[in-house]
Design a protein around this motif. Structure first.
Motif, PDB file in Angstrom:
ATOM      1  N   TYR A 129     -37.256 -12.888 -11.430  1.00 17.86           N
ATOM      2  CA  TYR A 129     -36.957 -14.307 -11.581  1.00 17.86           C
ATOM      3  C   TYR A 129     -35.688 -14.608 -10.793  1.00 17.86           C
ATOM      4  O   TYR A 129     -35.069 -13.707 -10.222  1.00 17.86           O
ATOM      5  CB  TYR A 129     -36.820 -14.682 -13.067  1.00 17.86           C
ATOM      6  N   VAL A 130     -35.309 -15.872 -10.725  1.00 17.18           N
ATOM      7  CA  VAL A 130     -34.191 -16.293  -9.882  1.00 17.18           C
ATOM      8  C   VAL A 130     -32.938 -16.404 -10.750  1.00 17.18           C
ATOM      9  O   VAL A 130     -32.788 -17.354 -11.522  1.00 17.18           O
ATOM     10  CB  VAL A 130     -34.501 -17.636  -9.192  1.00 17.18           C
ATOM     11  N   TRP A 131     -32.051 -15.417 -10.611  1.00 17.07           N
ATOM     12  CA  TRP A 131     -30.827 -15.348 -11.390  1.00 17.07           C
ATOM     13  C   TRP A 131     -29.617 -15.528 -10.478  1.00 17.07           C
ATOM     14  O   TRP A 131     -29.636 -15.120  -9.310  1.00 17.07           O
ATOM     15  CB  TRP A 131     -30.709 -13.995 -12.092  1.00 17.07           C
ATOM     16  N   SER A 132     -28.561 -16.096 -11.020  1.00 17.44           N
ATOM     17  CA  SER A 132     -27.336 -16.247 -10.231  1.00 17.44           C
ATOM     18  C   SER A 132     -26.128 -16.352 -11.159  1.00 17.44           C
ATOM     19  O   SER A 132     -26.224 -16.867 -12.276  1.00 17.44           O
ATOM     20  CB  SER A 132     -27.418 -17.489  -9.346  1.00 17.44           C
ATOM     21  N   ASP A 133     -24.992 -15.859 -10.650  1.00 17.59           N
ATOM     22  CA  ASP A 133     -23.742 -15.972 -11.393  1.00 17.59           C
ATOM     23  C   ASP A 133     -23.271 -17.417 -11.423  1.00 17.59           C
ATOM     24  O   ASP A 133     -23.586 -18.210 -10.525  1.00 17.59           O
ATOM     25  CB  ASP A 133     -22.662 -15.105 -10.741  1.00 17.59           C
ATOM     26  N   PRO A 134     -22.471 -17.755 -12.431  1.00 18.98           N
ATOM     27  CA  PRO A 134     -21.906 -19.108 -12.477  1.00 18.98           C
ATOM     28  C   PRO A 134     -20.797 -19.260 -11.443  1.00 18.98           C
ATOM     29  O   PRO A 134     -20.286 -18.283 -10.888  1.00 18.98           O
ATOM     30  CB  PRO A 134     -21.352 -19.198 -13.896  1.00 18.98           C
ATOM     31  N   LYS A 135     -20.427 -20.498 -11.184  1.00 15.89           N
ATOM     32  CA  LYS A 135     -19.215 -20.751 -10.427  1.00 15.89           C
ATOM     33  C   LYS A 135     -18.002 -20.310 -11.263  1.00 15.89           C
ATOM     34  O   LYS A 135     -18.129 -20.095 -12.480  1.00 15.89           O
ATOM     35  CB  LYS A 135     -19.125 -22.238 -10.089  1.00 15.89           C
ATOM     36  N   PRO A 136     -16.841 -20.169 -10.647  1.00 18.56           N
ATOM     37  CA  PRO A 136     -15.666 -19.710 -11.411  1.00 18.56           C
ATOM     38  C   PRO A 136     -15.365 -20.536 -12.654  1.00 18.56           C
ATOM     39  O   PRO A 136     -14.814 -20.017 -13.629  1.00 18.56           O
ATOM     40  CB  PRO A 136     -14.529 -19.822 -10.377  1.00 18.56           C
ATOM     41  N   ASP A 137     -15.748 -21.810 -12.634  1.00 22.16           N
ATOM     42  CA  ASP A 137     -15.485 -22.652 -13.817  1.00 22.16           C
ATOM     43  C   ASP A 137     -16.599 -22.593 -14.852  1.00 22.16           C
ATOM     44  O   ASP A 137     -16.582 -23.326 -15.841  1.00 22.16           O
ATOM     45  CB  ASP A 137     -15.244 -24.097 -13.392  1.00 22.16           C
ATOM     46  N   GLY A 138     -17.605 -21.715 -14.613  1.00 20.14           N
ATOM     47  CA  GLY A 138     -18.695 -21.548 -15.569  1.00 20.14           C
ATOM     48  C   GLY A 138     -19.867 -22.481 -15.364  1.00 20.14           C
ATOM     49  O   GLY A 138     -20.878 -22.387 -16.076  1.00 20.14           O
TER      50      GLY A 138
END
Length: 533
Positions: A129-138
């Motif tokens: 599936y398509v996963w990604s980390d958040p931006k630094p501010d969440g």
């Protein structure tokens, strides 16, 4: 093209069945596969070439089957795999091909693949599936918006990442950039082909491949664009229509070709997608056909809409083959969009004759042959998740998904012995099959006549579109092929219209008032003309 050389699907009349609402065999208020099997004779007597069955796979039904929890099984509310096999056997015995939906852009969040994928970042299905980390501010990785409203990203605390979903948050997008995922989807295709299906209607092809760089979408460039949903505030460039689509559909075509005379049609909705549609179907190595929403969301049936749509598919070498629909499970009933109630009968006759004269395949949605109208579903009875989320700005899809009326005076118009999952349209029992079948002059019998006309004339089935002309409210189509030349003329307006007609023609079929150079309101005819020397 001689009939013996024509692929069975080219020029086909396909009948769409929405299984929840077609026929209920077990009295639970929901249509099912045995109910379809019991009513297939109705479709066969229409003269249709094939049926397309909307999803019946294992699903929590948050999007009524388009959230698939198991791609290789039947949801118990619809029956069993054995019921499906019996349906295919009956359809084939009646001379009907069987096309089924395949939903390959996403799955349900209850699918075992997703349940495994979300557990960690290093499990065997971590990248399915398509996963990604958040931006630094969440916040989410980018600004993409879901078609059903709100961000297209949902936070998952187990992985500490966001997952992408073009639709409901319970419909995570599959990562078709992964070769493993593609290989698994191909095995799903083989599973159903092995069970005897004759083709696939492939859902949401536009949404199969996203930009791996997760680039932000720009704001909508059209200032007049309707903005009922957050998704509408953007030009949806990077979250859809990725170039990987074309490589993947080639793999699908290779598999389907191994099974012989199968058929693939892609659903591609939205504006500005014609180039994408063309690329999906060009040559002999991609999909056979594509259909979009040119007519499904058109506010009016006008000569301009018809000719513009047809002229996008002129029939050039290597060009794909179009498929058309005037209504389906996602779009309101055409007669309710395009005609006032007092003109409904005359309009329906003109519309059906026009539909069967278009160059391409045509898909008749269940009940269209009866003249069913859009049903007004009150908020408290809504089932459609998009309509509920965007109420009252988004038109409910429930109004076109109401049960099929079979017998006027039977409980629930013969659909079920129980209260159905959606209410039956108050004017629908009077249009039931038993009120129209065999009745001279009924819309059902007119539909059969229009289909028979199409099948009797190769110029209508697979011939060229020589011309599409607009004269005020009148559409004039000229079709040629198989040693014949036909003139098809339609008045789409409520007022009589004068037309410039050739001197030498013989009317083959007509509806409404047709006189020399004059067409009554919603009048139409198809005529033969001498071939050009």
């Amino acid at each position: 093209m001689p009939a013996e050389e024509r692929p069975w699907w080219k020029g086909a009349v396909i009948y769409q069945i929405y299984p929840r609402s077609f026929a209920d065999s077990n009295g639970d208020g929901i249509g099912d596969l045995p109910g379809i099997t019991q009513r297939l004779d109705h479709v066969a007597t229409l003269g249709a070439d094939a049926i397309w069955i909307s999803p019946f796979f294992t699903s929590p039904m948050l999007d009524f089957g388009y959230d698939v929890a198991e791609f290789r099984n039947v949801d118990p509310i619809f029956g069993t795999l054995e019921d499906f096999d019996a349906l295919v056997e009956k359809a084939h015995a009646l001379g009907l091909k069987v096309i089924i939906d395949q939903v390959w852009s996403h799955s349900s969040d209850q699918h075992r693949w997703f349940e495994e994928s979300r557990q960690s970042r290093d499990n065997p299905k971590a990248d399915w599936y398509v996963w990604s980390d958040p931006k630094p501010d969440g916040s989410p990785p980018n600004n993409w918006q879901s078609i059903f409203g709100g961000p297209a990203w949902t936070w998952d605390p187990r992985r500490g990442q966001y997952y992408f979903h073009n639709f409901l948050k319970q419909q995570p997008d599959l990562n078709l950039h992964s070769e493993e995922v593609q290989a698994e989807i191909i095995e799903v295709a083989r599973f159903w082909l092995d069970r005897g299906v004759d083709g696939f209607r492939i859902d949401a092809v536009l949404h199969m491949f996203h930009d791996s760089a997760l680039t932000d979408n720009p704001p909508a460039s059209d200032p007049d664009k309707s903005k009922a949903r957050s998704h509408d505030f953007q030009d949806n460039i990077h979250n859809q229509a990725g170039p990987g689509t074309f490589r993947f559909v080639k793999r699908i075509r290779e598999v389907m070709d191994q099974y012989g005379a199968t058929f693939s049609v892609a659903e591609v909705g939205g504006s500005g997608v014609h180039e994408f549609q063309q690329r999906l179907t060009e040559g002999e190595t991609k999909l056979n056909s594509v259909y979009g929403f040119e007519f499904l969301y058109a506010k009016q049936l006008t000569p301009e809409v018809v000719c513009a749509s047809l002229k996008r598919w002129p029939g050039e070498d290597s060009e794909g083959w179009p498929t058309w629909a005037f209504e389906n499970h996602d779009a309101p009933r055409a007669v309710s969009r395009w005609a006032r109630p007092e003109h409904a009968d005359a309009f329906n006759r003109m519309k059906l004759l026009l539909f069967l004269c278009l160059r391409g395949n045509v898909i008749i949605y269940q009940g269209e042959e009866l003249g069913l109208t859009q049903v007004d579903i009150p908020y408290e009875k809504l089932q459609d998740p998009e309509a509920i989320a965007n109420w009252p700005m988004t038109l409910s899809r429930d109004g076109v998904r109401t049960p099929m009326p079979w017998v006027k005076d039977a409980p629930q118009a013969g659909f079920s012995s129980a209260q159905p999952w959606l209410p039956i349209g108050p004017d629908h029992p009077a249009m039931a099959v038993d009120q129209q079948a065999g009745v001279q002059g009924s819309l059902l019998e007119w539909t059969k006549a229009c289909i028979a006309l199409r099948k009797a004339h190769p110029a209508l089935q697979t011939g060229d579109l020589v011309a599409c002309r607009e004269e005020g409210s009148v559409i004039m189509l000229e079709r040629a092929g198989g040693g014949e030349r036909l003139l098809c003329v339609f008045n789409t307006g409520e007022e009589p219209a004068s037309v410039s007609l050739p001197a030498d023609f013989e009317i083959l079929e007509q509806c409404g008032d047709v006189a020399a150079g004059q067409l009554g309101p919603f009048a139409a005819f198809v005529a033969s003309m001498p071939e050009i020397e």
